[in-house]
Scaffold this active site. Structure first.
Site, PDB file in Angstrom:
ATOM      1  CB  ALA A 132      -0.828  -0.424   1.779  1.00 14.43           C
ATOM      2  CE  LYS A 185       8.506  -8.558   3.291  1.00 13.18           C
ATOM      3  NZ  LYS A 185       7.256  -8.072   3.991  1.00 13.18           N
TER       4      LYS A 185
HETATM    5  P1  NAP Z   1       4.997   5.082   6.476  1.00 14.34           P
HETATM    6  O1  NAP Z   1       2.841   5.586   5.480  1.00 14.34           O
HETATM    7  O2  NAP Z   1       5.663   5.523   6.744  1.00 14.34           O
HETATM    8  O3  NAP Z   1       3.367   5.022   7.512  1.00 14.34           O
HETATM    9  C1  NAP Z   1       4.097   5.181   8.953  1.00 14.34           C
HETATM   10  C2  NAP Z   1       3.135   6.120  10.084  1.00 14.34           C
HETATM   11  O4  NAP Z   1       3.450   5.973  11.585  1.00 14.34           O
HETATM   12  C3  NAP Z   1       3.381   7.248   9.621  1.00 14.34           C
HETATM   13  O5  NAP Z   1       1.625   7.922   9.242  1.00 14.34           O
HETATM   14  C4  NAP Z   1       3.228   8.175  10.978  1.00 14.34           C
HETATM   15  O6  NAP Z   1       3.122   9.326  11.409  1.00 14.34           O
HETATM   16  C5  NAP Z   1       3.716   7.494  11.720  1.00 14.34           C
HETATM   17  N1  NAP Z   1       4.108   7.246  12.591  1.00 14.34           N
HETATM   18  C6  NAP Z   1       4.997   7.246  13.140  1.00 14.34           C
HETATM   19  N2  NAP Z   1       5.748   7.112  14.831  1.00 14.34           N
HETATM   20  C7  NAP Z   1       4.571   7.655  15.823  1.00 14.34           C
HETATM   21  C8  NAP Z   1       4.086   7.939  16.671  1.00 14.34           C
HETATM   22  N3  NAP Z   1       5.503   7.809  17.614  1.00 14.34           N
HETATM   23  N4  NAP Z   1       2.953   8.080  16.937  1.00 14.34           N
HETATM   24  C9  NAP Z   1       1.353   8.311  15.912  1.00 14.34           C
HETATM   25  N5  NAP Z   1       2.398   7.547  14.484  1.00 14.34           N
HETATM   26  C10 NAP Z   1       3.567   7.490  14.464  1.00 14.34           C
HETATM   27  O7  NAP Z   1       4.858   3.513   6.522  1.00 14.34           O
HETATM   28  P2  NAP Z   1       4.056   2.152   6.126  1.00 14.34           P
HETATM   29  O8  NAP Z   1       4.408   1.866   4.781  1.00 14.34           O
HETATM   30  O9  NAP Z   1       3.172   2.186   6.218  1.00 14.34           O
HETATM   31  O10 NAP Z   1       5.567   0.675   6.764  1.00 14.34           O
HETATM   32  C11 NAP Z   1       4.811   1.177   8.245  1.00 14.34           C
HETATM   33  C12 NAP Z   1       5.757  -1.027   8.741  1.00 14.34           C
HETATM   34  O11 NAP Z   1       5.587  -1.904   7.266  1.00 14.34           O
HETATM   35  C13 NAP Z   1       7.412  -0.643   7.793  1.00 14.34           C
HETATM   36  O12 NAP Z   1       8.367  -1.298   8.624  1.00 14.34           O
HETATM   37  C14 NAP Z   1       7.248  -1.252   6.526  1.00 14.34           C
HETATM   38  O13 NAP Z   1       8.768  -1.706   5.818  1.00 14.34           O
HETATM   39  C15 NAP Z   1       6.162  -1.832   6.755  1.00 14.34           C
HETATM   40  N6  NAP Z   1       5.478  -2.445   5.136  1.00 14.34           N
HETATM   41  C16 NAP Z   1       4.536  -2.347   4.765  1.00 14.34           C
HETATM   42  C17 NAP Z   1       4.369  -2.053   3.565  1.00 14.34           C
HETATM   43  C18 NAP Z   1       3.953  -1.057   2.634  1.00 14.34           C
HETATM   44  O14 NAP Z   1       2.945  -1.310   1.517  1.00 14.34           O
HETATM   45  N7  NAP Z   1       4.041  -0.348   2.729  1.00 14.34           N
HETATM   46  C19 NAP Z   1       4.009  -3.420   3.106  1.00 14.34           C
HETATM   47  C20 NAP Z   1       5.006  -4.725   4.186  1.00 14.34           C
HETATM   48  C21 NAP Z   1       5.971  -3.960   5.426  1.00 14.34           C
HETATM   49  P3  NAP Z   1       3.593  10.529  10.350  1.00 14.34           P
HETATM   50  O15 NAP Z   1       2.447  10.314   9.297  1.00 14.34           O
HETATM   51  O16 NAP Z   1       3.311  11.741  11.485  1.00 14.34           O
HETATM   52  O17 NAP Z   1       4.812  10.736  10.002  1.00 14.34           O
END
Ligand code: NAP
Length: 306
Positions: A132, A185
């Protein structure tokens, strides 16, 4: 009374999970970073827009900040690996004695750090192939349908909340071998992502560097065996080649992070692998060299290396 799903982090995966749980009628609360983020979310109508197969759906989800007083029994941690420990630490006063944490972070290392911070909580680790991305704040595109493996290395019994995922249409399976899946992974990631950054190419570009890929796979296989994960090493090289071919047109997540000037999760991927090799006295000279080159590249780009 159904248990509320508190979702920490309204980024790509957090929004994807929150929207699907909420549209299934389950109680969901987003936990946002601070009061300005909460105000921005409420100004936007306190809803997440989920775009799936080109069709968009607005799903109302209530939100709060970390220092709200509502107790938390079930917490989906959906921030990046480098934010997870501190984000959960901020919520410790709100966690109930029987709290359950579901950790969506990629790589390894952050899960143990969170579990050590919240020793009373049951921690479920996840490994997902779903994809996503955030098109803009509060709007997420479900780009890649996939599957999520879930497991608790300390307790093979499935948790009571799995039916909620079923009701929400989140494809998943409980496994007693979640660490094997996370290690596998991580190894795939280490063999592909750093090289795509260093060669500045799509995944398919690595077909021009077969020897480099093969050498890394061989060292990663030895490392997995040294770390007590021989199953994660099985047929690693052929799977890496298959992934490179199947995703030839894609840029890896690390390549996307670097090209958009974002911090990477290097410490929880290649960094974790190299530290484990050192701990187990496992010789992986090419992997160490790869880490050195990647760190130099990140420094040159002005990006963090932790
Ligand atoms: P992301 O889009 O960067 O989202 C992370 C979110 O966490 C951001 O909205 C950030 O807030 C929030 N955040 C960070 N610290 C916080 C806190 N203290 N309090 C509240 N919110 C906080 O990341 P993502 O892509 O979803 O990835 C999350 C994890 O899933 C990662 O480890 C990634 O490797 C894994 N993953 C992701 C995918 C994918 O397709 N995206 C697939 C598999 C695995 P702000 O918006 O305010 O910065």
């Amino acid at each position: 009374m159904p248990v509320t799903w508190h979702v920490l982090g309204a980024g790509s995966l957090g929004s994807l999970w929150a929207a699907r749980l909420a549209r299934a009628g389950l109680p969901v609360r987003l936990i946002l970073r601070d009061a300005p983020r909460l105000a921005a979310y409420e100004t936007n109508g306190a809803a997440i827009t989920l775009v799936e197969h080109g069709v968009e759906q607005r799903v109302p989800v209530s939100a709060q900040v970390a220092d709200d007083i509502e107790p938390i029994k079930r917490l989906l941690v959906a921030c990046k690996a480098y934010d997870a420990e501190q984000a959960v630490a901020n919520l410790l006063p709100r966690l109930s004695a029987d709290a359950e944490l579901i950790l969506l972070q990629n790589g390894l290392g952050s899960q143990d750090a969170v579990a050590a911070r919240a020793p009373q909580a049951r921690c479920t680790f996840a490994s997902s192939t779903e994809g996503a991305f955030r098109e803009q704040d509060w709007r997420v595109v479900f780009a890649g349908h996939g599957f999520t493996w879930l497991g608790d290395p300390r307790n093979p019994m499935p948790p009571s909340w799995l039916p909620d995922l079923h009701a929400s249409g989140i494809p998943h399976q409980w496994t007693p071998d979640i660490l094997t899946r996370l290690w596998r992974k991580l190894a795939l990631n280490c063999a592909i992502n750093p090289l795509t950054v260093l060669h500045d190419c799509r995944n398919g570009g690595l077909q021009q560097h077969p020897c480099e890929v093969a050498t890394l796979c061989s060292e990663l296989g030895e490392l997995l065996t040294c770390c007590g994960q021989p199953e994660a090493a099985l047929e690693l090289h052929s799977e890496v080649e298959r992934v490179i071919q199947a995703t030839a047109a894609n840029y890896s997540s690390m390549h996307q992070d670097v090209s958009q000037g974002r911090r990477t999760e290097i410490s929880y991927l290649l960094g974790y692998a190299c530290a484990a090799a050192q701990r187990h006295r496992c010789a992986v000279p090419h992997l160490i060299q790869l880490q050195k080159r990647l760190v130099e590249h990140l420094v040159a780009q002005g990006l963090r290396i932790d």
